[in-house]
Design a protein around this motif. Sequence first.
Motif, PDB file in Angstrom:
ATOM      1  N   ARG A  47      -8.536   3.500  23.354  1.00  0.00           N
ATOM      2  CA  ARG A  47      -7.746   4.882  23.193  1.00  0.00           C
ATOM      3  C   ARG A  47      -6.809   4.804  21.932  1.00  0.00           C
ATOM      4  NH1 ARG A  47      -4.849   6.457  28.818  1.00  0.00           N
ATOM      5  NH2 ARG A  47      -4.993   8.536  27.629  1.00  0.00           N
ATOM      6  N   ALA A  48      -7.713   4.314  20.763  1.00  0.00           N
ATOM      7  CA  ALA A  48      -7.163   4.121  19.432  1.00  0.00           C
ATOM      8  C   ALA A  48      -8.119   4.553  18.467  1.00  0.00           C
ATOM      9  CB  ALA A  48      -6.596   2.673  19.291  1.00  0.00           C
ATOM     10  N   GLU A  49      -7.615   4.728  17.131  1.00  0.00           N
ATOM     11  CA  GLU A  49      -8.307   4.736  16.123  1.00  0.00           C
ATOM     12  C   GLU A  49      -8.118   3.375  15.360  1.00  0.00           C
ATOM     13  OE1 GLU A  49      -8.360   9.749  15.019  1.00  0.00           O
ATOM     14  OE2 GLU A  49      -6.938   8.261  14.054  1.00  0.00           O
ATOM     15  N   VAL A  50      -9.064   2.809  14.953  1.00  0.00           N
ATOM     16  CA  VAL A  50      -9.037   1.297  14.220  1.00  0.00           C
ATOM     17  C   VAL A  50      -9.671   1.216  12.884  1.00  0.00           C
ATOM     18  CG1 VAL A  50      -8.965  -1.136  14.757  1.00  0.00           C
ATOM     19  CG2 VAL A  50      -8.777   0.465  16.538  1.00  0.00           C
ATOM     20  N   ALA A  51      -8.889   0.689  12.068  1.00  0.00           N
ATOM     21  CA  ALA A  51      -9.754   0.225  10.887  1.00  0.00           C
ATOM     22  C   ALA A  51      -9.468  -1.154  10.430  1.00  0.00           C
ATOM     23  CB  ALA A  51      -9.269   0.976   9.344  1.00  0.00           C
ATOM     24  N   GLU A  52     -10.409  -1.957  10.298  1.00  0.00           N
ATOM     25  CA  GLU A  52     -10.181  -3.637  10.053  1.00  0.00           C
ATOM     26  C   GLU A  52     -10.211  -3.879   8.542  1.00  0.00           C
ATOM     27  OE1 GLU A  52     -12.740  -6.104  12.154  1.00  0.00           O
ATOM     28  OE2 GLU A  52     -12.198  -4.978  14.149  1.00  0.00           O
ATOM     29  N   THR A  53      -9.348  -4.480   7.986  1.00  0.00           N
ATOM     30  CA  THR A  53      -9.223  -4.867   6.553  1.00  0.00           C
ATOM     31  C   THR A  53      -8.575  -6.383   6.406  1.00  0.00           C
ATOM     32  OG1 THR A  53      -8.814  -3.853   4.425  1.00  0.00           O
ATOM     33  CG2 THR A  53      -7.205  -3.612   6.122  1.00  0.00           C
ATOM     34  N   ARG A  54      -8.378  -6.584   5.078  1.00  0.00           N
ATOM     35  CA  ARG A  54      -7.457  -7.358   4.821  1.00  0.00           C
ATOM     36  C   ARG A  54      -6.354  -7.226   3.897  1.00  0.00           C
ATOM     37  NH1 ARG A  54      -9.350 -12.601   5.967  1.00  0.00           N
ATOM     38  NH2 ARG A  54     -11.446 -12.849   6.890  1.00  0.00           N
ATOM     39  N   ILE A  55      -5.167  -7.739   3.862  1.00  0.00           N
ATOM     40  CA  ILE A  55      -4.013  -7.676   3.009  1.00  0.00           C
ATOM     41  C   ILE A  55      -3.767  -8.925   2.409  1.00  0.00           C
ATOM     42  CG2 ILE A  55      -1.649  -6.653   3.150  1.00  0.00           C
ATOM     43  CD1 ILE A  55      -2.192  -4.591   5.101  1.00  0.00           C
ATOM     44  N   GLY A  56      -3.617  -9.036   1.084  1.00  0.00           N
ATOM     45  CA  GLY A  56      -3.113 -10.291   0.511  1.00  0.00           C
ATOM     46  C   GLY A  56      -2.677 -10.163  -0.692  1.00  0.00           C
ATOM     47  N   PRO A  57      -2.329 -11.004  -1.344  1.00  0.00           N
ATOM     48  CA  PRO A  57      -1.601 -10.801  -2.694  1.00  0.00           C
ATOM     49  C   PRO A  57      -1.957  -9.902  -3.639  1.00  0.00           C
ATOM     50  CG  PRO A  57      -1.999 -13.188  -2.316  1.00  0.00           C
ATOM     51  CD  PRO A  57      -2.811 -12.332  -1.227  1.00  0.00           C
ATOM     52  N   LEU A  58      -3.259  -9.701  -3.529  1.00  0.00           N
ATOM     53  CA  LEU A  58      -3.876  -8.374  -4.313  1.00  0.00           C
ATOM     54  C   LEU A  58      -3.983  -7.140  -3.897  1.00  0.00           C
ATOM     55  CD1 LEU A  58      -6.611 -10.857  -6.418  1.00  0.00           C
ATOM     56  CD2 LEU A  58      -4.328 -10.458  -6.980  1.00  0.00           C
ATOM     57  N   GLY A  59      -3.338  -7.086  -2.718  1.00  0.00           N
ATOM     58  CA  GLY A  59      -3.193  -5.641  -2.071  1.00  0.00           C
ATOM     59  C   GLY A  59      -4.237  -5.493  -0.849  1.00  0.00           C
ATOM     60  N   PRO A  60      -4.189  -4.509  -0.283  1.00  0.00           N
ATOM     61  CA  PRO A  60      -5.238  -4.020   0.841  1.00  0.00           C
ATOM     62  C   PRO A  60      -6.647  -4.101   0.500  1.00  0.00           C
ATOM     63  CG  PRO A  60      -3.230  -2.756   0.840  1.00  0.00           C
ATOM     64  CD  PRO A  60      -3.338  -3.302  -0.523  1.00  0.00           C
ATOM     65  N   GLY A  61      -7.309  -4.560   1.286  1.00  0.00           N
ATOM     66  CA  GLY A  61      -8.904  -4.486   1.000  1.00  0.00           C
ATOM     67  C   GLY A  61      -9.555  -5.412   0.080  1.00  0.00           C
ATOM     68  N   VAL A  62      -8.838  -6.410  -0.665  1.00  0.00           N
ATOM     69  CA  VAL A  62      -9.112  -7.081  -1.767  1.00  0.00           C
ATOM     70  C   VAL A  62      -9.251  -8.501  -1.234  1.00  0.00           C
ATOM     71  CG1 VAL A  62      -8.704  -8.012  -3.918  1.00  0.00           C
ATOM     72  CG2 VAL A  62      -7.887  -5.717  -3.529  1.00  0.00           C
ATOM     73  N   PRO A  63     -10.457  -9.166  -0.856  1.00  0.00           N
ATOM     74  CA  PRO A  63     -10.372 -10.544  -0.482  1.00  0.00           C
ATOM     75  C   PRO A  63      -9.901 -11.394  -1.499  1.00  0.00           C
ATOM     76  CG  PRO A  63     -12.573  -9.530  -0.334  1.00  0.00           C
ATOM     77  CD  PRO A  63     -11.810  -8.671  -1.291  1.00  0.00           C
TER      78      PRO A  63
END
Length: 200
Positions: A47-63
Motif C-alpha cells: 500500500r505504498a509507492e517505493v523507490a530504492e536508492t543510496r544516499i551518501g557523501p556525494l548525494g542521492p543515487g551516487v555509489p
Amino acid sequence: MTDMWLVVGLGNPGPTYAHTRHNVGYMVVDELARRARVALRSVPKMRAEVAETRIGPLGPGVPAPGAVRVALVRSRTYMNESGIAVGRLATFYGVTPAEIVAIHDELDLDLGQLRLKKGGGDNGHNGLKSMRAHLHSGDFLRVRFGIGRPPGRQAPADFVLSGFPASQRDAVGVEVARAADAVEMLLTEGLSAAQNRYNS
C-alpha cells in the motif's frame, strides 16, 4: 550507522491533495527521488509507492563509500492510515523505528522553519499517530516541516488540506529543497549534526 533506512513522506494520495500543506512530506520525498534519478513505483501489497536508492557523501543515487541504502516511501493510504504501509515496509526491510525517518507538516512551526528530532508525541497529527500504532513505538526520526497556523478561525483540518497561496510557492520550493538537504545530512552524518545545521 545503519545501512538501511526508510524515508517516509506523509501525505494523502491523488491529485486532489497533491499541492496541499498536508502533503509536504510527499514533496520532499519526490525531491529526493528526483535528485537520485529514481522513480517511485506502486507496490500494492505494501500500500505504498517505493523507490530504492543510496544516499551518501556525494548525494542521492551516487555509489560511494559511506553511502547507505534507502527506500523512499509515499503511502498510498490516506494520512490517518499511513502506518499500514510503514509497518509492512519495516517488516519487509527488517528495519527498526530508529531506522525510519518521517517527513511531515507541522502546524506549530512557521513556514521556513524545520525541526529534526527523534521520538516525541503525535501532537494531533494523524499520520504520526498511525505510524506509532503500527510500529508499536514512537521512536522514529521526524523531519518537521513548518506550515504555520491557520489564519483567523479557520479549522486546522481545513487549513492543512488547502493549498499554499501563490505568494508562498517560491518559499515552499526553497523549504522542500532544504528539507531534502536535511534528510541527506541526517542519513550521512547523524541526527546531532543535522539538528545543528537545520533546526531553526
